[in-house]
Design an enzyme around this catalytic site. Structure first.
Site, PDB file in Angstrom:
ATOM      1  N   GLU A   9       2.072   2.950  13.096  1.00  0.00           N
ATOM      2  CA  GLU A   9       2.709   3.366  11.834  1.00  0.00           C
ATOM      3  C   GLU A   9       1.650   3.532  10.757  1.00  0.00           C
ATOM      4  O   GLU A   9       0.675   2.786  10.717  1.00  0.00           O
ATOM      5  CB  GLU A   9       3.709   2.300  11.373  1.00  0.00           C
ATOM      6  CG  GLU A   9       5.162   2.632  11.659  1.00  0.00           C
ATOM      7  CD  GLU A   9       5.748   3.729  10.764  1.00  0.00           C
ATOM      8  OE1 GLU A   9       5.000   4.591  10.256  1.00  0.00           O
ATOM      9  OE2 GLU A   9       6.967   3.717  10.592  1.00  0.00           O
ATOM     10  N   ASP A  69       6.567  -0.593   4.562  1.00  0.00           N
ATOM     11  CA  ASP A  69       6.956  -0.810   3.168  1.00  0.00           C
ATOM     12  C   ASP A  69       7.960  -1.969   3.124  1.00  0.00           C
ATOM     13  O   ASP A  69       7.572  -3.125   3.054  1.00  0.00           O
ATOM     14  CB  ASP A  69       7.532   0.511   2.644  1.00  0.00           C
ATOM     15  CG  ASP A  69       7.767   0.516   1.152  1.00  0.00           C
ATOM     16  OD1 ASP A  69       7.047  -0.188   0.434  1.00  0.00           O
ATOM     17  OD2 ASP A  69       8.665   1.244   0.687  1.00  0.00           O
TER      18      ASP A  69
HETATM   19  P1  XMP Z   1      10.074   1.033   5.421  1.00  0.00           P
HETATM   20  O1  XMP Z   1      10.587   0.618   4.065  1.00  0.00           O
HETATM   21  O2  XMP Z   1      11.182   1.309   6.373  1.00  0.00           O
HETATM   22  O3  XMP Z   1       9.354   2.413   5.106  1.00  0.00           O
HETATM   23  O4  XMP Z   1       9.056   0.051   5.958  1.00  0.00           O
HETATM   24  C1  XMP Z   1       8.380   2.922   5.882  1.00  0.00           C
HETATM   25  C2  XMP Z   1       8.246   4.399   5.598  1.00  0.00           C
HETATM   26  O5  XMP Z   1       8.335   4.688   4.192  1.00  0.00           O
HETATM   27  C3  XMP Z   1       7.388   5.657   3.810  1.00  0.00           C
HETATM   28  N1  XMP Z   1       6.522   5.107   2.750  1.00  0.00           N
HETATM   29  C4  XMP Z   1       5.519   5.734   2.113  1.00  0.00           C
HETATM   30  N2  XMP Z   1       5.007   6.977   2.270  1.00  0.00           N
HETATM   31  N3  XMP Z   1       3.433   6.533   0.559  1.00  0.00           N
HETATM   32  C5  XMP Z   1       3.958   7.367   1.471  1.00  0.00           C
HETATM   33  O6  XMP Z   1       3.473   8.482   1.596  1.00  0.00           O
HETATM   34  C6  XMP Z   1       3.869   5.274   0.354  1.00  0.00           C
HETATM   35  O7  XMP Z   1       3.336   4.547  -0.499  1.00  0.00           O
HETATM   36  C7  XMP Z   1       4.975   4.851   1.177  1.00  0.00           C
HETATM   37  N4  XMP Z   1       5.669   3.690   1.254  1.00  0.00           N
HETATM   38  C8  XMP Z   1       6.609   3.887   2.226  1.00  0.00           C
HETATM   39  C9  XMP Z   1       6.610   6.004   5.042  1.00  0.00           C
HETATM   40  O8  XMP Z   1       7.134   7.209   5.561  1.00  0.00           O
HETATM   41  C10 XMP Z   1       6.881   4.885   6.026  1.00  0.00           C
HETATM   42  O9  XMP Z   1       6.900   5.322   7.365  1.00  0.00           O
HETATM   43 MG    MG Z   2       6.030   7.308   8.119  1.00  0.00          MG
END
Ligand code: XMP
Ligand code: MG
Length: 177
Positions: free
Chosen positions: A102, A106
């Site tokens: 990944e 986030d």
């Molecule tokens: P979760 O919250 O499910 O999210 O862990 C993961 C996905 O959210 C996107 N994501 C970002 N993409 N800059 C980005 O370009 C960021 O700072 C960011 N934070 C979360 C990303 O697609 C990841 O797979």
């Molecule tokens: Mg992603």
């Protein structure tokens, strides 16, 4: 490095391409040690992880396979919320050593919902390698065994990560200023 503009927003330099390369070298050498003789199957989650995956994969010095998936989130028919499905996963994971790649974790929601589906196929092991994690944003228990950089809870672009489609081709990682 100077600040950059992506769409309407300004991003400031955060992690240089050289620092990313150095970190990926370390992760690849650790994985090469841990998985020697196990022929791991890497599963890279598109789109964001494509550059991380290709740089990491080229640094491995063991036999390894790689496959790419997209995750699609559908509104569930019940109140349980969204259902995540993987598009493009053709390999059987049965008794394989799987490493999910990944770009960024986030809240952890995506992998927290998706990992059990992979477990269901009876792999020998599953671990996660994430280039970036945002510990302050984490809401679900997802703990990558291999993790590049812990970053603050600010939006980042570059090195595969986008802001509304743009910014993936920037060599370093930039943070919303
Ligand atoms: P979760 O919250 O499910 O999210 O862990 C993961 C996905 O959210 C996107 N994501 C970002 N993409 N800059 C980005 O370009 C960021 O700072 C960011 N934070 C979360 C990303 O697609 C990841 O797979
Ligand atoms: Mg992603």
């Amino acid at each position: 490095m100077d600040a950059i503009q992506v769409h309407d927003k300004t991003f400031v330099p955060y992690i240089s391409a050289a620092d990313i390369a150095e970190k990926i070298k370390e992760i690849a050498s650790q994985i090469s040690k841990d998985y020697e003789g196990k022929r791991p199957l890497f599963i890279a989650v598109l789109n964001g992880s494509f550059i991380f995956a290709s740089d990491l994969f080229r640094r491995l010095n063991i036999d390894a396979e790689i496959s790419f998936i997209k995750l699609a989130s559908y509104k569930g028919t019940t109140s349980t919320g969204n259902v995540i499905t993987a598009i493009g996963l053709e390999e059987s994971l049965h008794q394989r050593h799987v490493i999910l790649l990944e770009d960024i974790i986030d809240t952890g929601k995506t992998l927290h919902e998706f990992l059990p589906q992979l477990q269901h196929q009876g792999p020998a092991s599953i671990e996660v390698a994430a280039l970036l994690t945002k510990p302050d944003a984490l809401k679900f228990p997802v703990h990558p065994k291999y993790s590049g950089f812990e970053i603050p809870n600010k939006f980042v672009v570059g090195y595969g990560l986008d802001y509304d489609g743009l910014g993936r081709n920037i060599p370093g990682i930039y943070q919303l200023g």
